[in-house]
Design an enzyme around this catalytic site. Structure first.
Site, short mmCIF file in Angstrom:
data_model
loop_
_atom_site.label_atom_id
_atom_site.label_comp_id
_atom_site.label_asym_id
_atom_site.label_seq_id
_atom_site.Cartn_x
_atom_site.Cartn_y
_atom_site.Cartn_z
N ASN A 189 -9.41 15.87 -12.44
CA ASN A 189 -8.38 15.76 -11.41
C ASN A 189 -7.76 17.16 -11.02
OD1 ASN A 189 -6.80 14.14 -9.70
ND2 ASN A 189 -4.89 14.85 -10.75
N ARG A 190 -7.61 17.26 -9.78
CA ARG A 190 -7.17 18.79 -9.36
C ARG A 190 -5.96 19.20 -10.20
NH1 ARG A 190 -4.46 19.01 -3.34
NH2 ARG A 190 -3.37 17.39 -4.34
N LYS A 239 3.46 1.28 -3.96
CA LYS A 239 2.70 0.59 -5.05
C LYS A 239 3.40 0.72 -6.48
CE LYS A 239 -2.02 0.43 -3.38
NZ LYS A 239 -3.32 0.66 -3.56
N ILE A 242 -14.64 5.61 -2.69
CA ILE A 242 -14.00 4.66 -2.33
C ILE A 242 -13.32 4.66 -0.83
CG2 ILE A 242 -13.36 3.91 -4.82
CD1 ILE A 242 -10.51 4.76 -4.27
N GLY A 254 -10.22 12.11 -9.52
CA GLY A 254 -8.91 11.65 -9.24
C GLY A 254 -8.08 10.75 -10.10
N ALA A 255 -6.77 11.04 -9.99
CA ALA A 255 -5.91 10.41 -11.12
C ALA A 255 -4.49 10.01 -10.41
CB ALA A 255 -5.71 11.43 -12.10
N THR A 283 0.64 -1.15 0.14
CA THR A 283 0.08 -0.10 0.11
C THR A 283 0.90 1.16 -0.08
OG1 THR A 283 -2.01 1.00 0.89
CG2 THR A 283 -0.31 0.06 2.68
N GLY A 297 -3.26 6.82 -7.67
CA GLY A 297 -3.21 5.48 -7.92
C GLY A 297 -4.53 4.74 -7.94
#
Ligand code: NDP
Length: 280
Positions: A152-153, A66, A220, A128-129, A62, A131
């Site tokens: 994504n930001r 990763k 998530i 979100g981009a 994690t 992992g």
């Protein structure tokens, strides 16, 4: 024979993976053990050598390892190669093989919740981009989405990810404003950012108002129900939190290690109890 598995990461103390895997070992009447290994960035290479040296049968990987773990492994499966990240390592007779079960874990969690009656080829927005966003966007694109848009930001990361998704389906990297204005298009809207990770977070990833009534909102984050999901529920939307994804990615790791999927029936309730105990 007793085997040792585990998880490596930093920070790692709040992981639910040991609870989950030990539950399945017990259910399957095997005496394996799943250990938490706190491994910092500068210890990663030595830690991976340790998996071989100590005969550890496999591990989950994690944050923040990763991607960084890849050069230290002997081979990758197709999914991990496509995602450029590994969350599961299998020690096959001294050779370390990297897998990634995050994307399929997400997909299976969505399919499992049949009450959502997804269209066969849904239109998906991934916010979100990082992992997790990459794993979800590429997996949805590969396994049948009609379109996967990413916002994504840091917009450059969204555009880059959309180029990889274009191999499989229509995909666009778009600004948050474009996503918000076009929200009505999407069947599945996924928060794969860390927004909401703190219970006191007042930010939400995207306003809910412009979405279509049948849209599914997936966050998530699994530690608790985020403000965004609560708002979506209040507005009558269908919602899914991150716990089923966590369970399915863990179950697929388990299959890589033990050769079969564990029974999943009681896991959701078991982990929700664990989380409640932690928050009490
Ligand atoms: P990464 O660090 O790789 O990516 C973080 C993402 O969040 C990036 O897209 C980043 O944008 C965005 N982000 C962070 N802070 C902000 C902010 N203040 N405003 C806008 N965007 C922000 O993390 P992961 O992808 O690994 O994890 C993301 C989330 O997914 C976490 O909450 C994690 O707990 C959860 N997760 C859940 C899993 C499950 O099984 N349910 C599995 C894996 C992760 P930018 O690129 O601009 O920095």
């Amino acid at each position: 024979m007793k085997r040792l598995y585990g998880i490596i990461g930093d920070p790692i103390e709040h992981t639910l993976s040991p609870d989950m895997h030990q539950f399945w070992y017990h259910q399957d009447h095997v005496a394996h053990h799943y250990h938490v290994f706190h491994v910092t960035k500068d210890q990663l290479e030595t830690a991976v050598q340790g998996i071989k040296a100590l005969g550890i049968s496999g591990c989950n990987v994690t944050i923040p390892h990763k991607v960084a773990i890849i050069p230290f492994l002997d081979d990758l499966d197709d999914e991990a190669r496509m995602l450029g990240a590994v969350n599961t390592v299998v020690n096959k007779n001294g050779k370390l093989i990297g897998y990634n079960t995050d994307g399929l874990g997400f997909l299976r969690s969505l399919e499992h919740h049949q009450k959502y009656h997804l269209p066969d080829h849904p239109q998906v927005l991934v916010i979100g981009a990082g992992g997790a966003g990459q794993a979800i966007a590429l997996t949805m694109a590969k396994y049948g989405a009609r379109c996967v848009d990413i916002t994504n930001r840091t917009i450059e990361k969204a555009v880059k990810l959309s180029r990889s998704c274009q191999v499989f389906c229509e995909s666009n990297g778009i600004s948050l404003t474009e996503a918000e204005n076009g929200l009505e298009k999407y069947d599945v809207i996924v928060n794969a950012t860390s927004i909401g990770l703190s219970e006191h977070d007042s930010l939400i990833p995207i306003p809910i108002e412009n979405s279509k009534s049948s849209a599914i909102f997936v966050d998530i984050i699994y530690n608790f129900e985020t403000k965004w999901l609560r708002l979506a529920k209040q507005q009558g939307k269908r919602t899914l939190d991150g716990l089923p994804m966590l369970i399915f990615q863990g179950a697929i790791s388990y299959k890589h290690w033990l050769g079969h999927l564990p029974k999943l029936n009681d896991m959701d309730a078991f982990l929700r109890n664990k989380l409640e105990e932690r928050h009490a």
